[in-house]
Design an enzyme around this catalytic site. Structure first.
Site, mmCIF file in Angstrom:
data_model
loop_
_atom_site.group_PDB
_atom_site.id
_atom_site.type_symbol
_atom_site.label_atom_id
_atom_site.label_comp_id
_atom_site.label_asym_id
_atom_site.label_seq_id
_atom_site.Cartn_x
_atom_site.Cartn_y
_atom_site.Cartn_z
ATOM 1 N N LYS A 193 0.813 -1.218 0.000
ATOM 2 C CA LYS A 193 0.000 0.000 0.000
ATOM 3 C C LYS A 193 0.852 1.277 0.000
ATOM 4 O O LYS A 193 2.060 1.229 0.253
ATOM 5 C CB LYS A 193 -0.935 -0.022 1.216
ATOM 6 C CG LYS A 193 -1.985 -1.132 1.130
ATOM 7 C CD LYS A 193 -2.921 -1.070 2.317
ATOM 8 C CE LYS A 193 -4.028 -2.086 2.222
ATOM 9 N NZ LYS A 193 -4.962 -1.984 3.370
ATOM 10 N N TYR B 132 -12.640 -1.203 -3.902
ATOM 11 C CA TYR B 132 -13.197 -1.303 -2.550
ATOM 12 C C TYR B 132 -14.717 -1.134 -2.516
ATOM 13 O O TYR B 132 -15.284 -0.835 -1.463
ATOM 14 C CB TYR B 132 -12.518 -0.281 -1.633
ATOM 15 C CG TYR B 132 -11.093 -0.649 -1.328
ATOM 16 C CD1 TYR B 132 -10.798 -1.709 -0.466
ATOM 17 C CD2 TYR B 132 -10.022 0.021 -1.909
ATOM 18 C CE1 TYR B 132 -9.491 -2.076 -0.207
ATOM 19 C CE2 TYR B 132 -8.709 -0.334 -1.650
ATOM 20 C CZ TYR B 132 -8.453 -1.387 -0.792
ATOM 21 O OH TYR B 132 -7.157 -1.751 -0.534
ATOM 22 N N PHE C 7 -15.685 3.883 6.982
ATOM 23 C CA PHE C 7 -14.278 4.144 6.655
ATOM 24 C C PHE C 7 -14.019 4.218 5.150
ATOM 25 O O PHE C 7 -12.883 4.449 4.722
ATOM 26 C CB PHE C 7 -13.374 3.075 7.277
ATOM 27 C CG PHE C 7 -13.678 1.668 6.836
ATOM 28 C CD1 PHE C 7 -13.207 1.171 5.633
ATOM 29 C CD2 PHE C 7 -14.427 0.828 7.650
ATOM 30 C CE1 PHE C 7 -13.492 -0.126 5.227
ATOM 31 C CE2 PHE C 7 -14.713 -0.474 7.256
ATOM 32 C CZ PHE C 7 -14.242 -0.949 6.039
ATOM 33 N N THR D 150 -5.026 -7.139 10.696
ATOM 34 C CA THR D 150 -5.242 -5.815 10.122
ATOM 35 C C THR D 150 -4.744 -4.718 11.056
ATOM 36 O O THR D 150 -4.193 -3.715 10.613
ATOM 37 C CB THR D 150 -6.747 -5.603 9.838
ATOM 38 O OG1 THR D 150 -7.194 -6.651 8.971
ATOM 39 C CG2 THR D 150 -7.006 -4.276 9.180
ATOM 40 N N ARG E 218 2.758 -6.771 8.814
ATOM 41 C CA ARG E 218 2.071 -5.624 9.423
ATOM 42 C C ARG E 218 2.673 -5.237 10.766
ATOM 43 O O ARG E 218 2.728 -4.050 11.101
ATOM 44 C CB ARG E 218 0.578 -5.902 9.540
ATOM 45 C CG ARG E 218 -0.122 -5.844 8.183
ATOM 46 C CD ARG E 218 -1.590 -6.101 8.299
ATOM 47 N NE ARG E 218 -2.282 -5.868 7.036
ATOM 48 C CZ ARG E 218 -3.373 -6.507 6.676
ATOM 49 N NH1 ARG E 218 -3.916 -7.418 7.480
ATOM 50 N NH2 ARG E 218 -3.952 -6.254 5.530
ATOM 51 N N ASN F 157 -1.940 0.070 6.947
ATOM 52 C CA ASN F 157 -1.464 -1.231 7.410
ATOM 53 C C ASN F 157 -0.533 -1.939 6.440
ATOM 54 O O ASN F 157 -0.395 -3.162 6.474
ATOM 55 C CB ASN F 157 -2.646 -2.120 7.817
ATOM 56 C CG ASN F 157 -3.593 -2.413 6.683
ATOM 57 O OD1 ASN F 157 -3.285 -2.187 5.516
ATOM 58 N ND2 ASN F 157 -4.752 -2.933 7.013
ATOM 59 N N HIS G 184 -2.198 -5.370 1.565
ATOM 60 C CA HIS G 184 -3.512 -5.996 1.392
ATOM 61 C C HIS G 184 -3.276 -7.437 0.969
ATOM 62 O O HIS G 184 -2.347 -7.730 0.218
ATOM 63 C CB HIS G 184 -4.296 -5.275 0.289
ATOM 64 C CG HIS G 184 -5.476 -6.048 -0.212
ATOM 65 N ND1 HIS G 184 -6.711 -5.970 0.386
ATOM 66 C CD2 HIS G 184 -5.602 -6.935 -1.234
ATOM 67 C CE1 HIS G 184 -7.553 -6.771 -0.269
ATOM 68 N NE2 HIS G 184 -6.904 -7.357 -1.255
ATOM 69 N N GLU H 143 -9.817 -10.109 -7.631
ATOM 70 C CA GLU H 143 -8.881 -9.012 -7.367
ATOM 71 C C GLU H 143 -7.676 -9.066 -8.309
ATOM 72 O O GLU H 143 -7.197 -8.025 -8.769
ATOM 73 C CB GLU H 143 -8.432 -9.046 -5.910
ATOM 74 C CG GLU H 143 -9.556 -8.693 -4.958
ATOM 75 C CD GLU H 143 -9.172 -8.766 -3.497
ATOM 76 O OE1 GLU H 143 -8.033 -9.183 -3.174
ATOM 77 O OE2 GLU H 143 -10.017 -8.406 -2.653
#
Length: 140
Positions: free
Chosen positions: A10, A50, A58, A92, A103, A113, A116, A127
């Protein structure tokens, strides 16, 4: 049986220069990387990825975060790839993640975090197809 999952390094981890260290962790855990690219998601693309979270409180913060800088989607392969990768990355919430997980070592918060990982084989297929064409995936 070997199968595939989607991993995304990320924007927080890319921005802090952790990409190489995270890929090394992935490879050291026995995964094969079959595809990788550096992308800067548009708002539309992030909202599409998403979409399952559209109604969650969120959602907008997540989209803002995922569009804040480049990220690196990867197609990785391993026996039981989805579960193996989720074990490698940890909880997470990095405060609750096991020692030695990605993480625990690289994430700063529940939202930021670092990585993914797909949560099921079915979602992994969807995905992967979201980010990669079949021509961009190179079996070892």
């Amino acid at each position: 049986m070997s199968n595939r999952t989607l991993a995304i390094i990320k924007p927080d981890a890319v921005g802090k220069g952790y990409t190489g260290k995270i890929i090394d962790r992935i490879l050291s855990a026995g995964f094969n990387v079959l595809g990788a690219k550096l992308v800067h998601l548009s708002r539309e693309k992030a909202e599409g990825f998403y979409a399952v979270h559209t109604e969650r409180p969120f959602f907008n913060d997540l989209v803002d975060f995922m569009t804040s800088g480049p990220c690196m989607p990867l197609v990785v392969e391993h026996d039981g790839a989805v579960n193996a990768f989720r074990t490698l990355i940890g909880s997470t919430n990095p405060a609750e993640a096991d020692e030695g997980t990605i993480r625990k070592d690289f994430a700063e918060s529940i939202q930021n975090n670092a990585v993914h990982g797909s949560d099921s084989n079915e979602n992994a297929e969807k995905e992967i197809a979201f980010f990669f064409t079949s021509e961009e995936i190179h079996p070892n």
